[in-house]
Design an enzyme around this catalytic site. Structure first.
Site, PDB file in Angstrom:
ATOM      1  N   GLU A 279     -62.244   1.135  40.668  1.00  0.00           N
ATOM      2  CA  GLU A 279     -61.465   2.786  40.616  1.00  0.00           C
ATOM      3  C   GLU A 279     -62.044   3.110  39.216  1.00  0.00           C
ATOM      4  OE1 GLU A 279     -59.486   3.206  43.124  1.00  0.00           O
ATOM      5  OE2 GLU A 279     -59.466   1.227  43.776  1.00  0.00           O
ATOM      6  N   CYS A 313     -56.407   9.251  35.779  1.00  0.00           N
ATOM      7  CA  CYS A 313     -57.941   9.112  36.460  1.00  0.00           C
ATOM      8  C   CYS A 313     -57.668  10.403  37.628  1.00  0.00           C
ATOM      9  CB  CYS A 313     -58.218   7.815  37.120  1.00  0.00           C
ATOM     10  SG  CYS A 313     -56.858   7.229  37.956  1.00  0.00           S
TER      11      CYS A 313
HETATM   12  P1  NAD Z   1     -63.790   1.649  30.241  1.00  0.00           P
HETATM   13  O1  NAD Z   1     -64.836   1.372  31.315  1.00  0.00           O
HETATM   14  O2  NAD Z   1     -64.436   1.691  28.945  1.00  0.00           O
HETATM   15  O3  NAD Z   1     -62.584   0.271  30.013  1.00  0.00           O
HETATM   16  C1  NAD Z   1     -61.792  -0.168  31.115  1.00  0.00           C
HETATM   17  C2  NAD Z   1     -61.847  -1.625  30.886  1.00  0.00           C
HETATM   18  O4  NAD Z   1     -63.128  -2.468  30.982  1.00  0.00           O
HETATM   19  C3  NAD Z   1     -61.164  -1.965  29.577  1.00  0.00           C
HETATM   20  O5  NAD Z   1     -60.545  -3.254  29.530  1.00  0.00           O
HETATM   21  C4  NAD Z   1     -62.695  -2.560  28.691  1.00  0.00           C
HETATM   22  O6  NAD Z   1     -62.245  -3.497  27.711  1.00  0.00           O
HETATM   23  C5  NAD Z   1     -63.395  -3.009  29.990  1.00  0.00           C
HETATM   24  N1  NAD Z   1     -64.672  -3.095  29.645  1.00  0.00           N
HETATM   25  C6  NAD Z   1     -65.403  -2.159  28.838  1.00  0.00           C
HETATM   26  N2  NAD Z   1     -66.849  -2.635  28.685  1.00  0.00           N
HETATM   27  C7  NAD Z   1     -66.901  -3.581  29.819  1.00  0.00           C
HETATM   28  C8  NAD Z   1     -67.979  -4.424  30.217  1.00  0.00           C
HETATM   29  N3  NAD Z   1     -69.549  -4.257  29.744  1.00  0.00           N
HETATM   30  N4  NAD Z   1     -67.869  -5.206  31.084  1.00  0.00           N
HETATM   31  C9  NAD Z   1     -66.738  -5.531  31.506  1.00  0.00           C
HETATM   32  N5  NAD Z   1     -65.543  -4.857  31.137  1.00  0.00           N
HETATM   33  C10 NAD Z   1     -65.681  -3.778  30.157  1.00  0.00           C
HETATM   34  O7  NAD Z   1     -62.890   2.843  30.661  1.00  0.00           O
HETATM   35  P2  NAD Z   1     -62.083   3.466  29.355  1.00  0.00           P
HETATM   36  O8  NAD Z   1     -62.553   4.769  28.958  1.00  0.00           O
HETATM   37  O9  NAD Z   1     -61.202   2.629  28.601  1.00  0.00           O
HETATM   38  O10 NAD Z   1     -60.919   4.080  30.777  1.00  0.00           O
HETATM   39  C11 NAD Z   1     -60.873   5.428  31.127  1.00  0.00           C
HETATM   40  C12 NAD Z   1     -61.604   5.480  32.292  1.00  0.00           C
HETATM   41  O11 NAD Z   1     -60.956   4.708  33.260  1.00  0.00           O
HETATM   42  C13 NAD Z   1     -61.424   6.820  32.893  1.00  0.00           C
HETATM   43  O12 NAD Z   1     -62.713   7.191  33.137  1.00  0.00           O
HETATM   44  C14 NAD Z   1     -60.716   7.068  33.925  1.00  0.00           C
HETATM   45  O13 NAD Z   1     -60.910   7.990  35.008  1.00  0.00           O
HETATM   46  C15 NAD Z   1     -60.907   5.799  34.448  1.00  0.00           C
HETATM   47  N6  NAD Z   1     -59.569   5.243  35.494  1.00  0.00           N
HETATM   48  C16 NAD Z   1     -59.533   5.147  36.515  1.00  0.00           C
HETATM   49  C17 NAD Z   1     -58.583   4.894  37.132  1.00  0.00           C
HETATM   50  C18 NAD Z   1     -58.847   5.083  38.877  1.00  0.00           C
HETATM   51  O14 NAD Z   1     -57.881   4.480  39.438  1.00  0.00           O
HETATM   52  N7  NAD Z   1     -59.652   5.335  39.574  1.00  0.00           N
HETATM   53  C19 NAD Z   1     -57.509   4.788  36.580  1.00  0.00           C
HETATM   54  C20 NAD Z   1     -57.530   4.606  35.162  1.00  0.00           C
HETATM   55  C21 NAD Z   1     -58.449   4.828  34.664  1.00  0.00           C
END
Ligand code: NAD
Length: 542
Positions: A279, A313
């Site tokens: 997501e 999101c």
């Molecule tokens: P992010 O991808 O940086 O982090 C999300 C999660 O992934 C965190 O727990 C982080 O620690 C982990 N992570 C980071 N690097 C990783 C790696 N290399 N391997 C595995 N896990 C890793 O995202 P963010 O910037 O913190 O969150 C915001 C983003 O999330 C926005 O783009 C938003 O649109 C999206 N989002 C989407 C939804 C949806 O349902 N589509 C919901 C909420 C947020």
């Protein structure tokens, strides 16, 4: 924009403290005192002795020290989860569903505690934090009530009517890895795990480092609802370090976060041939058609763009308004935006709260400054408000945004929306479909059937008509997720639980076998079978 609920003063102590008057404040029972925090953080699987400090965006004061997990701790979490899953897979579906219903009640009963913790960690307005326990209650009740519908063995057509009995079992995948973001820290840490548990899986979860406490409270509530403690393991640490450890061990990954990280997860899952649901981000469009109710659309547009300060999101960052209503609509939208009350506070009454961090504030400032420098006009907002909280940024409406500006196509993930005028609805749909994302869209029109017909041409996983995102998101029976670069797979509905199962077909053959019988030659058998195929078609069988 008015300021409400002054920012709490930094306490200066090692941890943010609870209510000033514990005898009279109901928050006293769960004030963020060291004992309360320690009871939550004890749940992290950690042997490193290291901690990471988390500060509250409400006032920048230190909030908690979270124990950090190593690769060995992740391995240990999986060992415990696998053991627990074996016993759990034998627990009846009715018992599992009953635990979900207990969770539903617990979450409603304890919503003040949950909401306080979310606000402490994220800085969001209380009314936006309220959405989180509500979403978990809806999800728990939905899956509890539909457990049999989704998971019972399903009869299928057998190849020989009456003689081949076929059923499909839904076998749990095993241990599901859930990696969740900070923006909806309670619901994103929990909501995808509830169907995983109901389907007979265990979970190892790594919530975002900034919002561990909300996720840990979720783990505690699961245990209080009756789920075995080891079934839900929590690890903490940087995603780049722990993510690959989780992907390397899980039987399935559910990831919510940015598109860039989602692609890394998908690559890791491809290497191991395990499934994943992703997501991801969006650059969501809202269309105001010429027959929209302008007042309702302006009210909805505020929620569409500024809920959770745009860190959502499914929130809207691009708005397309029909020529015929453009001026009247924009006037009302700007007026409503300017009337919003802003603040960083635990109390009800603010329309929009803080961004979560300096990093998030920097990204929003960068997008707005870039747009303004290249000629965009600010119709409302446009500035940071350090007087209200370290990371508060005004709800901002931009006009005259062009493709050379960063905020034209890149997700801002903040309270910034660009307004565009359109003359022709087909052109508006084409512009809404522009770019690589496809998460959520909104259409305002008083003609429901016309709007529904238009929705079919919009390349988004959800389309809300006369609502921003809540109508689809809260309808748990419907799938939620993104097309194109906004994701793969779906949460919620049948798709949201079937992703955690392997369909297993079991066929029982009676009386005849799939080979010549009674001394029949292979050639005669071929003829009988051919005649049988023709007969089945004539009889109308699938
Ligand atoms: P992010 O991808 O940086 O982090 C999300 C999660 O992934 C965190 O727990 C982080 O620690 C982990 N992570 C980071 N690097 C990783 C790696 N290399 N391997 C595995 N896990 C890793 O995202 P963010 O910037 O913190 O969150 C915001 C983003 O999330 C926005 O783009 C938003 O649109 C999206 N989002 C989407 C939804 C949806 O349902 N589509 C919901 C909420 C947020």
């Amino acid at each position: 924009m008015s300021a409400q609920n002054p920012v709490p003063e930094p306490t200066g102590g090692p941890l943010v403290e609870g209510p000033a008057d514990p005898e009279h404040d109901p928050r006293a029972s769960y004030a963020l005192e060291p004992d309360y925090v320690a009871a939550l953080t004890r749940r992290v699987v950690s042997t490193t002795g290291e901690t990471a400090q988390v500060d509250t965006p409400l006032n920048g004061a230190p909030l908690a020290h979270i124990p950090q997990s190593s690769a060995a701790d992740v391995a240990e979490a999986f060992t415990r989860a696998r053991k627990a899953q074996q016993a759990w897979s034998r627990v009846s579906l009715d018992d599992r569903a009953a635990m979900l219903l207990r969770l539903h009640d617990l979450v409603l009963d304890r919503q003040d505690e949950i909401i306080d913790l979310i606000v402490w960690e994220s800085g969001k307005a209380r009314k936006h934090a309220f959405d989180e326990p509500m979403h978990i209650a809806l999800t728990a009740r939905y899956y509890a009530r539909t457990a049999r519908q989704h998971l019972k063995a399903d009869r299928k057509l057998g190849v020989v009517p009456g003689l081949t009995r076929v059923e499909v079992n839904r076998v749990p995948k095993g241990v599901v890895g859930i990696i969740s973001p900070w923006n909806y820290p309670f619901t994103m840490a929990l909501c995808d795990g509830l169907p995983a548990l109901l389907a007979g899986n265990a979970v190892v979860t790594k919530p975002d480092a900034q919002t561990m406490l909300s996720a840990l409270l979720g783990a505690q509530l699961l245990e209080e609802a009756g789920f075995p403690a080891d079934l839900w393991q929590v690890v903490a640490g940087p995603g780049a370090d722990l993510g690959p450890e989780i992907v390397g061990r899980a039987d399935y990954i559910c990831f919510t976060g940015s598109t860039a990280t989602g692609k890394l997860i998908a690559q890791g899952c491809a290497d191991r041939l395990i499934g994943c649901s992703l997501e991801l981000g969006g650059k969501n469009p809202i269309l105001i058609l010429r027959d929209a109710d302008i007042d309702k659309a302006a009210e909805g547009a505020v929620r569409a763009a500024f809920s959770n300060a745009g860190q959502l999101c499914v929130s809207m960052e691009r708005m397309f308004v029909a020529d015929q209503v453009y001026d009247r609509f924009v006037e009302r939208f700007v007026a409503r935006t300017e009337a919003m009350s802003l603040g960083a506070s635990l109390d009800w009454g603010t329309d929009m709260g803080s961004l979560i961090s300096q990093q998030q504030l920097d990204a929003v400032v960068r997008h707005v400054e870039d747009a303004v420098a290249k000629g965009a006009r600010v119709l409302a907002g446009g500035k940071a408000r350090p007087d209200l909280g370290p990371y508060v940024f005004e709800p901002t409406i931009l006009e005259g945004v062009s493709p050379d500006m960063t905020c034209f196509g890149e997700e801002t993930f903040g309270p910034v929306i660009s307004i565009y005028r359109f003359h022709d609805e087909a052109d508006a749909v084409a512009r809404a479909n522009d770019g690589e994302y496809g998460l959520n869209a909104s259409i305002y029109s008083q003609d429901g059937s016309r709007a529904r017909a238009m929705a079919r041409h919009i390349k988004c996983g959800t389309v809300n008509i006369n609502e921003a995102f809540g109508a689809t998101f809260a309808s748990i029976d419907s799938p939620m997720g993104g097309m194109r670069q906004s994701g793969m797979g779906r949460r919620q509905g049948a798709e949201g639980i079937h992703r955690y199962t392997e369909p297993q077909a079991v066929a029982t053959q009676r009386l005849i076998r799939f080979a010549p019988m009674f001394g029949m030659s292979d050639e005669a058998y071929g003829k009988v079978m051919t005649a049988n195929l023709r007969l089945m078609k004539k009889l109308g069988r699938a």
